[in-house]
Scaffold this active site. Sequence first.
Site, PDB file in Angstrom:
ATOM      1  N   ASP A 123       0.834  -1.197  -0.152  1.00 28.37           N
ATOM      2  CA  ASP A 123       0.012  -0.102  -0.036  1.00 28.37           C
ATOM      3  C   ASP A 123       0.878   1.219   0.185  1.00 28.37           C
ATOM      4  OD1 ASP A 123      -2.466  -1.116  -0.197  1.00 28.37           O
ATOM      5  OD2 ASP A 123      -2.721  -1.741   2.014  1.00 28.37           O
ATOM      6  N   ASP A 184      -7.068  -4.398  -5.126  1.00 26.27           N
ATOM      7  CA  ASP A 184      -6.532  -2.890  -4.420  1.00 26.27           C
ATOM      8  C   ASP A 184      -5.406  -2.278  -5.091  1.00 26.27           C
ATOM      9  OD1 ASP A 184      -7.853  -4.979  -2.941  1.00 26.27           O
ATOM     10  OD2 ASP A 184      -7.837  -3.507  -1.124  1.00 26.27           O
TER      11      ASP A 184
HETATM   12  N1  GLY Z   1      -7.171  -1.672   0.745  1.00 30.24           N
HETATM   13  C1  GLY Z   1      -7.694  -1.956   1.739  1.00 30.24           C
HETATM   14  C2  GLY Z   1      -9.201  -2.036   1.595  1.00 30.24           C
HETATM   15  O1  GLY Z   1      -9.868  -1.481   0.741  1.00 30.24           O
HETATM   16  O2  GLY Z   1      -9.940  -1.946   2.634  1.00 30.24           O
END
Ligand code: GLY
Length: 406
Positions: A123, A184
């Site tokens: 992330d 994601d």
């Molecule tokens: N990227 C983690 C979420 O959307 O919870």
Amino acid sequence: MTAPLNNAAIETLAASPAVRRWTAGGQAPDSANAAGIARAIEQALAAVDRNLAHFGDKFPEPSSVASVYPAMDNSEWTNGFWTGMLWLAYELTGAQRYRDAAEVHVRSFHQRQLERHNVNHHDLGFLYSLSCVSAYKLTGSAVAAEAAMGAARLLLERHNARTGIIQAWGDLNDPAQSGRMIIDCNLNLPLLYWASDYSGETAFRDAANQHIEAAARHIVRPDGSTFHTFFFDTATGKPREGKTHQGYADDSCWARGQAWGISGFPLVYRHNGDTRLIALSKVLANYYLNRLPEDGICYWDLIFTEGAQERDSSAAAIAACGLLELAKNLPLLDPLRASYEAAALGMVQELSARYVNTEGQPGGGLLKHAVYHKPHGIGVDESCIWGDYFYLEALVRLTRTWEPYW
Ligand code: GLY
């Protein structure tokens, strides 16, 4: 394992005429829409001001408790969303107080990647595109560029040459996590493209291209829905199976995952020019738009289309931004372009009419009724900081031609 969508199937699903007709918004006169959006921006900026005073140099936690975010240090995957909101507020107003606060955050993000503090995940794109690439684009800050480059190098370490993917979570030697990609990550890839453009080193771009190819082939299912996560065999590089993590079931469609896909494919298209990614975003958008309840704000998993399940307003805000990014890349005569624009406007209008928190508590979330992690019972029917960010980004997108931080 299901076969990947071939190009002909992508084109057929992308052209689906069955996109929900939007009646909630997009039909009012432009001036009424503009006035409503201006009011929503005023309300959002008031919340940013309140929370700037409340959090100081701290950050909101990922999700609220009884609608108020506890404060935290810079150590979560979500801290960049708050900084991104400050940069958006700076762009909207030119007010120095937002820039000053965001620049304090930039120094914190610089330190974080130097110390490798909680950066053992993919992330880094969410974190550094919104805090530091934004700062570099808006102010030319050298320290922001250095921090973003450091983060991009950490992200590149997670790329596995055999599978072609960027490992989502955990230690690279952890057998339970190696070989796992998640939808994601589409939003983490722009950091890699930025790093190639900034440094001239092609390794970042090559890794991002391999990862998005794997997402296109294996995360998107033949019906236009998506897996949340997908596993590869790291010994052979072969695809294995899709699973969920935050969705209802392995074969259901987690709403936020679908929204990450709708928005992530066109954001990557900006950087690599692969028009198939635009078609894929349409495929995902058509699936999503046809599974919304009457008010157009999705349930937390698209398997639900009515009933007492929680909504995920954060997924709706992400989807609205994605639809606007998608629409702007379609030819003016594409019959779906206007549908996507109307849907995005309608969703944002609905969010501002019925999902915005009007209580004005210090530390209060901006958008109510989001879900972080329903299977683990975390942040259910609360505010989520990324929902607030994307709601503000959508408002900005509806008022100007905006250069994304992504
Ligand atoms: N990227 C983690 C979420 O959307 O919870």
